[in-house]
Enzyme design. Structure first.
Site, PDB file in Angstrom:
ATOM      1  N   SER A 154     -29.681 -12.358  14.663  1.00 30.07           N
ATOM      2  CA  SER A 154     -29.619 -13.330  15.737  1.00 30.07           C
ATOM      3  C   SER A 154     -30.560 -13.027  16.900  1.00 30.07           C
ATOM      4  O   SER A 154     -30.811 -13.872  17.745  1.00 30.07           O
ATOM      5  CB  SER A 154     -28.184 -13.421  16.259  1.00 30.07           C
ATOM      6  OG  SER A 154     -27.784 -12.187  16.856  1.00 30.07           O
ATOM      7  N   SER A 186     -28.367  -7.866  13.219  1.00 26.80           N
ATOM      8  CA  SER A 186     -29.130  -8.701  14.149  1.00 26.80           C
ATOM      9  C   SER A 186     -30.148  -7.975  15.013  1.00 26.80           C
ATOM     10  O   SER A 186     -30.852  -8.610  15.783  1.00 26.80           O
ATOM     11  CB  SER A 186     -28.172  -9.488  15.051  1.00 26.80           C
ATOM     12  OG  SER A 186     -27.484 -10.451  14.301  1.00 26.80           O
ATOM     13  N   LYS A 200     -31.717  -9.979  25.764  1.00 23.22           N
ATOM     14  CA  LYS A 200     -31.130 -10.992  24.885  1.00 23.22           C
ATOM     15  C   LYS A 200     -30.081 -11.759  25.680  1.00 23.22           C
ATOM     16  O   LYS A 200     -29.296 -11.168  26.426  1.00 23.22           O
ATOM     17  CB  LYS A 200     -30.495 -10.316  23.669  1.00 23.22           C
ATOM     18  CG  LYS A 200     -29.882 -11.300  22.666  1.00 23.22           C
ATOM     19  CD  LYS A 200     -29.311 -10.570  21.453  1.00 23.22           C
ATOM     20  CE  LYS A 200     -28.706 -11.533  20.443  1.00 23.22           C
ATOM     21  NZ  LYS A 200     -28.187 -10.856  19.237  1.00 23.22           N
TER      22      LYS A 200
END
Length: 485
Positions: free
Chosen positions: A149, A173, A74
């Site tokens: 997210s 998330s 990420k």
């Protein structure tokens, strides 16, 4: 090859049936053909260089179970030699001089870095539509959001663009995108995974974790990710453990708590149906369902959206155009440069949260908002401790609905916030939680959209959660389903 689990890939690599270089190239080819916008930065030369080093390790026998297996990070974890943008214009061209601890740990294990994954800007969002670099599409239905997210992390696993990915969870998330993309993800106990080199959103909530196809894969990744780090002041000093040690324990006698607040108004019928079917499966495996209450659940949204923005307004004050990141082109003096840099460099949602955070921390409002929110946070944690006197784990939905269409809630931040109702409490309490696929609901035009089952445990009960998830995945095949190519 792209559908295999980490254990299967490890066996193939160690028996020399495939090389790390061949495996990396296979996934690079898949990424190149994808139109999901899950990856922000791919550098085949860097990836193949790492794969060659992994092949050397495999030849010498200096290996771990993860050596030679590709992983994608990420874009909240900083990476040396790769851009680290946090999905923001503010850091569009930023290259870190060091690796985040998590990235370092996977390098030491011999994993091969495929690239950086798209996410909501500074991890602020529930749909991955807040990325400066554009939204990620859900592989199950490209008209739908992947969740946020960590939308890129979940979508890349669902589309089989990588066998492993890192993600972060501040208020849901990891769990929410894993649920909406039909993959497996776990948020460990707060403090278990180092935050050093993880671009900060809300420091008392942020926690790294893995997303993968199966609970066993998540356990193997968690083995490498966790551990004390003196560079992170919130890192917990604990002995290393093998999170896969209890995977095969039977569930006879397991008590599953069902919070009545998670099954009330607002929960879509198709989501409830899939979750209830999963609970029936657990009963077949020998578990008992227990009715419990988490009475402060409805307070989790206002509590979180006071504490998280307050911490974000402080953390993001470092992005001012002076030392690194974006700087406005035209300005008259230092104050003007600060103003214009932050106005131009941050997206709307980030600016909204900074404003909320600055407001609740300001003189005259601190006691009324921030202090009150911290008190409620403590009460939420106490609710969980009370619940765990009645049960071993807690289960329920991850999200009230299946993934919604891209753009549906883009102009309604409150609607996005409400989607986090079932995940926020776990984060506020610092507890471990995970999502596993448990069925499908109905999207637009009769499309199939995944549903996730949330499993919450007490502090440091990750091995128990993974055992509970693994046993379900041995009895069902939802985790093996994949979207059409």
């Amino acid at each position: 090859m792209h559908t295999k689990t980490l254990k299967e890939l490890s066996a193939l690599l160690h028996s020399k049936q495939i090389s790390a270089t061949e495996l990396a190239q296979l996934f690079l080819d898949r990424i190149a053909q994808s139109d999901l916008n899950a990856f922000l930065h791919v550098d085949p030369a860097l990836t193949l260089k790492e794969a060659a080093l992994a092949d050397q390790r495999l030849a010498s026998g200096d290996t771990t179970v993860l050596t030679g297996i590709p992983i994608a990070h990420k874009d909240i974890f900083v990476t040396r030699d790769w851009r680290s943008t946090a999905g923001s214009k503010m850091l569009e061209n930023y290259v870190s001089p060091f690796d985040a601890t998590v990235v370092e740990q996977f390098k030491q294990a011999g994993m091969v870095h495929l690239g950086k994954l798209n996410c909501d800007e500074f991890a602020m969002g529930s749909s991955n539509e807040n990325s400066y670099f554009g939204a990620v599409k859900n592989p199950w239905d490209k008209a739908a959001i992947p969740g946020g997210s960590s939308g890129g992390s979940a979508a890349a696993i669902a589309a089989r663009l990588t066998p492993a990915s890192t993600a972060t969870d501040t208020g849901g998330s990891i769990r929410q995108p894993a649920a909406l993309c039909g993959v497996t993800g776990i948020k460990p106990t707060y403090g278990s995974v180092s935050r050093f080199g993880m671009i900060a959103f809300a420091s008392s909530l942020d926690q790294g974790g893995p997303i993968a196809k199966t609970a066993e894969d998540c356990g193997l990744l968690l083995n490498a990710m966790t551990g004390f780090d003196p560079r992170d002041s919130t890192s917990i000093e604990r002995d290393k453990e093998d999170f896969t040690r209890d995977l095969n324990q039977p569930l006879q006698g397991l008590k599953i708590g069902l919070p009545r607040e998670y099954f009330g108004a607002g929960l879509a019928a198709d989501v409830e149906q899939a979750v209830r079917a999963a609970l029936k499966e657990y009963e077949k495996l020998g578990a008992t369902l227990v009715d419990i209450s988490l009475p402060k659940t409805e307070l989790s949204i206002p509590t979180y959206y006071v504490i998280a923005p307050a911490e974000a307004s402080s953390n993001l004050s470092r992005f001012d155009g002076v030392r690194y990141g974006y700087r406005a082109k035209d300005y008259t003096d230092l104050s003007d440069m600060y103003r214009k840099t932050r106005a131009e460099g941050f997206g709307e949602e980030v600016k909204r949260r900074i404003l909320v955070g600055a407001y609740v921390l300001s003189h005259g409002y601190y006691d009324a908002y921030y202090l009150q929110a911290q008190k409620i946070r403590r009460l939420i944690a106490q609710d969980f401790q009370q619940a765990f006197t009645q049960c071993d784990v807690i289960m329920g939905p991850v999200c009230p609905t299946v993934a919604w269409d891209l753009g549906d809630k883009a102009d309604d931040p409150i609607a996005n916030y409400l989607a986090d109702i079932f995940t926020l409490s776990t984060s506020l309490a610092g507890l471990p939680g995970m999502s596993i696929p448990c069925g499908f609901g109905q999207g637009e035009k009769n499309s199939k959209r995944p549903v996730g089952l949330q499993i919450i445990g007490n502090y440091f009960a990750e091995a128990k959660l993974l055992n509970v998830a693994h046993q379900y995945q041995q009895a069902t095949d939802w985790h093996l389903r994949q979207p059409a190519e």
